[in-house]
Design a protein around this motif. Structure first.
Motif, PDB file in Angstrom:
ATOM      1  N   VAL A  52      37.974  -2.580 105.402  1.00  0.00           N
ATOM      2  CA  VAL A  52      37.147  -2.190 104.262  1.00  0.00           C
ATOM      3  C   VAL A  52      36.291  -3.367 103.813  1.00  0.00           C
ATOM      4  CG1 VAL A  52      37.173  -1.301 101.895  1.00  0.00           C
ATOM      5  CG2 VAL A  52      38.838  -0.470 103.574  1.00  0.00           C
ATOM      6  N   ASP A  53      36.916  -4.526 103.755  1.00  0.00           N
ATOM      7  CA  ASP A  53      36.231  -5.803 103.549  1.00  0.00           C
ATOM      8  C   ASP A  53      37.100  -6.860 104.193  1.00  0.00           C
ATOM      9  OD1 ASP A  53      38.260  -6.611 101.643  1.00  0.00           O
ATOM     10  OD2 ASP A  53      37.193  -5.485 100.094  1.00  0.00           O
ATOM     11  N   ASP A  54      36.772  -8.113 104.036  1.00  0.00           N
ATOM     12  CA  ASP A  54      37.506  -9.168 104.745  1.00  0.00           C
ATOM     13  C   ASP A  54      38.993  -9.194 104.418  1.00  0.00           C
ATOM     14  OD1 ASP A  54      35.306  -9.972 106.130  1.00  0.00           O
ATOM     15  OD2 ASP A  54      34.938 -11.787 104.951  1.00  0.00           O
ATOM     16  N   LEU A  55      39.360  -8.767 103.226  1.00  0.00           N
ATOM     17  CA  LEU A  55      40.762  -8.861 102.808  1.00  0.00           C
ATOM     18  C   LEU A  55      41.450  -7.506 102.675  1.00  0.00           C
ATOM     19  CD1 LEU A  55      40.563 -11.652 100.060  1.00  0.00           C
ATOM     20  CD2 LEU A  55      41.200 -11.891 102.467  1.00  0.00           C
ATOM     21  N   THR A  56      40.787  -6.428 103.024  1.00  0.00           N
ATOM     22  CA  THR A  56      41.351  -5.103 102.814  1.00  0.00           C
ATOM     23  C   THR A  56      41.469  -4.328 104.120  1.00  0.00           C
ATOM     24  OG1 THR A  56      40.308  -5.067 100.637  1.00  0.00           O
ATOM     25  CG2 THR A  56      41.181  -2.990 101.453  1.00  0.00           C
ATOM     26  N   ILE A  57      42.692  -3.919 104.440  1.00  0.00           N
ATOM     27  CA  ILE A  57      42.984  -3.190 105.675  1.00  0.00           C
ATOM     28  C   ILE A  57      43.387  -1.770 105.300  1.00  0.00           C
ATOM     29  CG2 ILE A  57      44.429  -3.079 107.734  1.00  0.00           C
ATOM     30  CD1 ILE A  57      45.063  -6.127 107.109  1.00  0.00           C
ATOM     31  N   GLN A  58      42.703  -0.806 105.846  1.00  0.00           N
ATOM     32  CA  GLN A  58      43.020   0.596 105.580  1.00  0.00           C
ATOM     33  C   GLN A  58      43.567   1.209 106.871  1.00  0.00           C
ATOM     34  OE1 GLN A  58      39.948   3.951 105.088  1.00  0.00           O
ATOM     35  NE2 GLN A  58      40.292   3.234 102.993  1.00  0.00           N
ATOM     36  N   VAL A  59      44.813   1.675 106.803  1.00  0.00           N
ATOM     37  CA  VAL A  59      45.442   2.335 107.944  1.00  0.00           C
ATOM     38  C   VAL A  59      45.456   3.829 107.664  1.00  0.00           C
ATOM     39  CG1 VAL A  59      47.505   2.510 109.378  1.00  0.00           C
ATOM     40  CG2 VAL A  59      46.869   0.297 108.385  1.00  0.00           C
ATOM     41  N   ASN A  60      44.806   4.593 108.534  1.00  0.00           N
ATOM     42  CA  ASN A  60      44.715   6.044 108.365  1.00  0.00           C
ATOM     43  C   ASN A  60      45.601   6.748 109.379  1.00  0.00           C
ATOM     44  OD1 ASN A  60      42.507   6.013 106.342  1.00  0.00           O
ATOM     45  ND2 ASN A  60      41.342   5.100 108.026  1.00  0.00           N
ATOM     46  N   PHE A  61      46.363   7.716 108.906  1.00  0.00           N
ATOM     47  CA  PHE A  61      47.292   8.451 109.750  1.00  0.00           C
ATOM     48  C   PHE A  61      46.751   9.840 110.061  1.00  0.00           C
ATOM     49  CE2 PHE A  61      49.832   5.517 107.112  1.00  0.00           C
ATOM     50  CZ  PHE A  61      50.370   4.723 108.112  1.00  0.00           C
ATOM     51  N   ALA A  62      47.079  10.319 111.239  1.00  0.00           N
ATOM     52  CA  ALA A  62      46.605  11.637 111.656  1.00  0.00           C
ATOM     53  C   ALA A  62      47.265  12.759 110.857  1.00  0.00           C
ATOM     54  CB  ALA A  62      46.876  11.832 113.147  1.00  0.00           C
ATOM     55  N   ALA A  63      48.443  12.483 110.327  1.00  0.00           N
ATOM     56  CA  ALA A  63      49.181  13.453 109.522  1.00  0.00           C
ATOM     57  C   ALA A  63      49.923  12.670 108.447  1.00  0.00           C
ATOM     58  CB  ALA A  63      50.166  14.231 110.394  1.00  0.00           C
ATOM     59  N   PRO A  64      50.414  13.322 107.407  1.00  0.00           N
ATOM     60  CA  PRO A  64      51.152  12.604 106.363  1.00  0.00           C
ATOM     61  C   PRO A  64      52.252  11.721 106.953  1.00  0.00           C
ATOM     62  CG  PRO A  64      50.769  14.852 105.674  1.00  0.00           C
ATOM     63  CD  PRO A  64      50.313  14.769 107.110  1.00  0.00           C
ATOM     64  N   LYS A  65      52.333  10.492 106.482  1.00  0.00           N
ATOM     65  CA  LYS A  65      53.277   9.496 107.005  1.00  0.00           C
ATOM     66  C   LYS A  65      54.171   9.039 105.848  1.00  0.00           C
ATOM     67  CE  LYS A  65      54.108   6.496 110.555  1.00  0.00           C
ATOM     68  NZ  LYS A  65      54.445   6.883 111.922  1.00  0.00           N
ATOM     69  N   PRO A  66      55.285   9.715 105.636  1.00  0.00           N
ATOM     70  CA  PRO A  66      56.131   9.392 104.484  1.00  0.00           C
ATOM     71  C   PRO A  66      56.665   7.963 104.488  1.00  0.00           C
ATOM     72  CG  PRO A  66      56.667  11.547 105.348  1.00  0.00           C
ATOM     73  CD  PRO A  66      55.746  10.912 106.337  1.00  0.00           C
ATOM     74  N   PHE A  67      56.873   7.389 105.685  1.00  0.00           N
ATOM     75  CA  PHE A  67      57.272   5.983 105.770  1.00  0.00           C
ATOM     76  C   PHE A  67      56.160   5.246 106.502  1.00  0.00           C
ATOM     77  CE2 PHE A  67      59.414   2.172 107.265  1.00  0.00           C
ATOM     78  CZ  PHE A  67      60.179   1.817 106.169  1.00  0.00           C
ATOM     79  N   PRO A  68      55.191   4.720 105.753  1.00  0.00           N
ATOM     80  CA  PRO A  68      53.994   4.145 106.387  1.00  0.00           C
ATOM     81  C   PRO A  68      54.121   2.677 106.761  1.00  0.00           C
ATOM     82  CG  PRO A  68      53.698   4.166 104.022  1.00  0.00           C
ATOM     83  CD  PRO A  68      55.061   4.759 104.284  1.00  0.00           C
ATOM     84  N   TYR A  69      55.338   2.127 106.654  1.00  0.00           N
ATOM     85  CA  TYR A  69      55.520   0.682 106.825  1.00  0.00           C
ATOM     86  C   TYR A  69      55.987   0.359 108.242  1.00  0.00           C
ATOM     87  CZ  TYR A  69      55.628   1.468 101.797  1.00  0.00           C
ATOM     88  OH  TYR A  69      55.335   1.895 100.531  1.00  0.00           O
ATOM     89  N   THR A  70      55.131   0.661 109.221  1.00  0.00           N
ATOM     90  CA  THR A  70      55.451   0.364 110.617  1.00  0.00           C
ATOM     91  C   THR A  70      54.390  -0.542 111.233  1.00  0.00           C
ATOM     92  OG1 THR A  70      54.425   2.466 111.252  1.00  0.00           O
ATOM     93  CG2 THR A  70      56.823   2.445 110.971  1.00  0.00           C
ATOM     94  N   ALA A  71      53.139  -0.107 111.229  1.00  0.00           N
ATOM     95  CA  ALA A  71      52.061  -0.936 111.784  1.00  0.00           C
ATOM     96  C   ALA A  71      51.912  -2.222 110.984  1.00  0.00           C
ATOM     97  CB  ALA A  71      50.751  -0.156 111.758  1.00  0.00           C
ATOM     98  N   PHE A  72      51.957  -3.354 111.692  1.00  0.00           N
ATOM     99  CA  PHE A  72      51.806  -4.701 111.109  1.00  0.00           C
ATOM    100  C   PHE A  72      52.997  -5.087 110.217  1.00  0.00           C
ATOM    101  CE2 PHE A  72      47.451  -2.705 111.039  1.00  0.00           C
ATOM    102  CZ  PHE A  72      47.045  -3.213 112.271  1.00  0.00           C
ATOM    103  N   VAL A  73      54.130  -4.437 110.390  1.00  0.00           N
ATOM    104  CA  VAL A  73      55.310  -4.717 109.569  1.00  0.00           C
ATOM    105  C   VAL A  73      56.457  -5.162 110.476  1.00  0.00           C
ATOM    106  CG1 VAL A  73      57.031  -3.754 108.006  1.00  0.00           C
ATOM    107  CG2 VAL A  73      54.628  -3.093 107.765  1.00  0.00           C
ATOM    108  N   GLY A  74      57.081  -6.285 110.159  1.00  0.00           N
ATOM    109  CA  GLY A  74      58.202  -6.789 110.933  1.00  0.00           C
ATOM    110  C   GLY A  74      57.762  -7.645 112.108  1.00  0.00           C
ATOM    111  N   SER A  75      58.712  -8.372 112.671  1.00  0.00           N
ATOM    112  CA  SER A  75      58.407  -9.367 113.709  1.00  0.00           C
ATOM    113  C   SER A  75      57.858  -8.762 114.989  1.00  0.00           C
ATOM    114  CB  SER A  75      59.665 -10.183 114.025  1.00  0.00           C
ATOM    115  OG  SER A  75      60.703  -9.323 114.481  1.00  0.00           O
ATOM    116  N   GLU A  76      58.114  -7.479 115.224  1.00  0.00           N
ATOM    117  CA  GLU A  76      57.652  -6.857 116.454  1.00  0.00           C
ATOM    118  C   GLU A  76      56.239  -6.290 116.341  1.00  0.00           C
ATOM    119  OE1 GLU A  76      60.996  -4.242 116.787  1.00  0.00           O
ATOM    120  OE2 GLU A  76      61.896  -5.470 118.360  1.00  0.00           O
TER     121      GLU A  76
END
Length: 569
Positions: free
Chosen positions: A148-172
């Motif tokens: 969105v801008d240099d400091l804002t990341i928008q992750v869009n899901f194809a369907a509702p994602k009740p637990f959205p904390y996967t992409a870019f989350v955790g050491s893996e």
């Protein structure tokens, strides 16, 4: 690959005498060198090209995610300034979007700014169809990532994602630098040796020398965002050897400060600890020692098609065979001999948290040799003159591989004996852990290629929600030549019904319903007998009594907070 050691010398100079600044913090690098030993040596420093824990953890000193999981499993902002939620407006009410804000002023180790464009690139890199990214399940359901801008990341899901904390989350699922990896997309990913061996990162350390399957030298990152951290000027990260020697190097000789994954006789560990130089620390999360049962034919006669779905295994696709193998095993004895207080028998690949732990498979906790024999009889396997069962001219012979490790070899010997009692002939093979977990697409001995009938190792997942973990067994996660043998579905299990459950969980919000779905997926895997779980493992390691700040963690990288480690005076 050898990089300049000038940074090491400069960093070591900082450690000659502690300094204090006007704001009260001490100098970065004040505590000299910390020595770490992982007896499984890393072969690459790009976790997207290896599913091995040793690669993920050695890379975690350099590259970082938006959020980590702490020692309790709680989410902690890392590169992000806060955790987005529906309540604070960071997660859309329809659950189809999450918006992250980066911390201001974060620099890559080369002095350039971290921006949202790096996150967009990381998503594109890991989801490239020819890239063979071993962590692609963390991006399941992601339709797009937008800067969105240099400091804002928008992750869009194809369907509702009740637990959205996967992409870019955790050491893996860390963020890699676009500028460094721009020419490493798709099939070119494994060819980018310099980037894969020395990634530019935002973490507390930079690589100064990397010898694959041997040693890594790190120096403090002078552009790290936290003043006075890390306390250590350099890190020596030694790989190779075995778990016993690693434990001894910390608790008996004092050569090293930290030793990882001490899967050895618990009585031996206690004796070492009594010497007074170091102590054993352990954490329980989701680690399970398990046997994977190959659903494809590993015969070398098949050439380049061995281990692929084009050739189903000649007899292990019959779940009755896998069930008999499971029934013959005395898990309690394995736990007693090899793990002590560091392991308990389990019948699930998903043993925790409690909300996700099934009880439907608990029959495996009781060894049943006679029941296993009867099951093989019913499946048409008849004992031959030498006691080995035969069906349609096929002997019931298995090649059973694992990494070289005293506890694993003891387990192999026990299992071989129990399987012989039910008429199964077993050939044992152990492979150097650095090779077995290395992910080298040119090696025939990796756990991803799985050129054996059964193989044994431990795996777990980051964080406390199993959605991405259970997605590891999608049909699309099967390693193959087309993915450079990367992928997380080692046993080549494939079920459209299972894939549908993964999709359903990704769209389910209620915790109770998510728990039910996770149990259903676990049970489907267990009752396919393509995985035979053995031990729910604690994760024992050891550190010197002079090493402070260690917070043992089995939910993320074990050395997740190395920026806070310091020398106890």
């Amino acid at each position: 690959m050898r990089l300049t050691t000038a940074l090491m010398g400069a960093a070591a100079t900082l450690a000659l005498a502690p300094m204090a600044f006007a704001d009260g913090h001490e100098a970065r690098g004040r505590d000299g060198q910390v020595n770490i030993i992982y007896w499984q040596a890393p072969s690459i420093l790009n976790p997207f090209l290896s599913g091995g824990t040793k690669e993920v953890e050695s890379a975690s000193l350099i590259i970082e995610p938006l959020v980590r999981f702490d020692e309790t499993g709680a989410m902690v902002p890392w590169l992000a300034d806060s955790i987005p939620t529906v309540e604070n407006g960071g997660v859309a009410a329809d659950l189809k979007q999450i918006t992250w804000k980066l911390k201001e002023g974060v620099l890559w180790s080369d002095g350039t700014p971290l921006t949202a464009a790096d996150a967009v690139f990381t998503w594109e890199y890991c989801t490239h169809p020819e890239g063979g990214c071993s962590q692609s399940s963390y991006f399941d359901g992601v339709d797009s990532v937008v800067a969105v801008d240099d400091l804002t990341i928008q992750v869009n899901f194809a369907a509702p994602k009740p637990f959205p904390y996967t992409a870019f989350v955790g050491s893996e699922s860390p963020i890699i630098q676009k500028a460094q990896f721009a020419d490493c997309m798709g099939a070119k990913a494994p060819e980018c040796t310099e980037a894969n061996f020395a990634p530019i990162g935002t973490g507390p350390f930079v690589v100064t020398e990397f010898r694959p399957n041997d040693v890594i030298q790190y120096a403090a990152n002078e552009n790290f965002r936290e003043a006075g951290k890390p306390a250590f000027a350099t890190v020596l990260f030694k790989g190779g050897g075995d778990a016993t020697a690693a434990a001894r190097a910390v608790m008996e000789t004092g050569e090293f400060d930290y030793a990882w994954n001490l899967q050895i006789d618990p009585n031996v560990l206690k004796d070492m600890e009594s010497k007074g130089l170091g102590k054993v620390v352990a954490a329980y999360a989701t680690s399970v020692e398990r046997i994977h049962v190959n659903q494809t034919d590993p015969s070398a006669a098949l050439g380049e098609e061995r281990g692929t779905v084009a050739h189903p295994h000649p007899f292990l696709t019959d779940p009755r065979v896998g069930q008999a193998l499971s029934m013959a095993i005395d898990r309690s004895l394995i736990a007693e001999i090899g793990y002590g207080a560091g392991g308990v028998p389990t019948c699930n690949v998903l043993p925790a948290p409690a909300a996700y732990a099934s009880t439907a498979n608990d029959g495996c906790l009781t060894q049943d040799i006679e029941g296993a024999k009867a099951l093989l009889d019913a499946a048409g396997w008849v004992p031959g003159a030498d006691g080995v069962r035969v069906k349609d001219g096929q002997r019931l012979t298995l090649l059973y591989q694992t990494s070289t490790n005293a506890v694993r070899q003891d387990t192999q010997a026990l299992v071989k004996q129990w399987w012989s009692e039910i008429g199964v002939e077993t050939q044992l093979r152990n492979i150097d852990a650095s090779v077995f977990f290395g992910g080298d697409p040119g090696s025939p001995d990796t756990f991803q290629k799985f050129f054996a009938d059964v193989e044994m190792y431990t795996n777990n997942f980051a964080g406390v929600d199993p959605e991405a973990y259970m997605a590891n067994w999608r049909c699309s996660e099967i390693p193959s030549p087309e993915t450079q043998w990367q992928g997380s579905n080692m046993q080549r299990f494939c079920s459209a019904e299972y894939d549908a459950l993964v999709d359903q969980m990704s769209q389910t919000a209620a915790l109770e319903e998510r728990g039910a779905l996770a149990k259903q997926m676990n049970d489907m895997l267990m009752q396919s007998y393509s995985i035979i779980p053995l031990i729910h493992r604690g994760n024992p390691s050891a550190h010197a009594n002079t090493l402070g700040g260690v917070k043992m963690n089995d939910w993320d990288s074990e050395i997740w907070n190395i920026k806070d480690w310091h020398r106890v005076k």
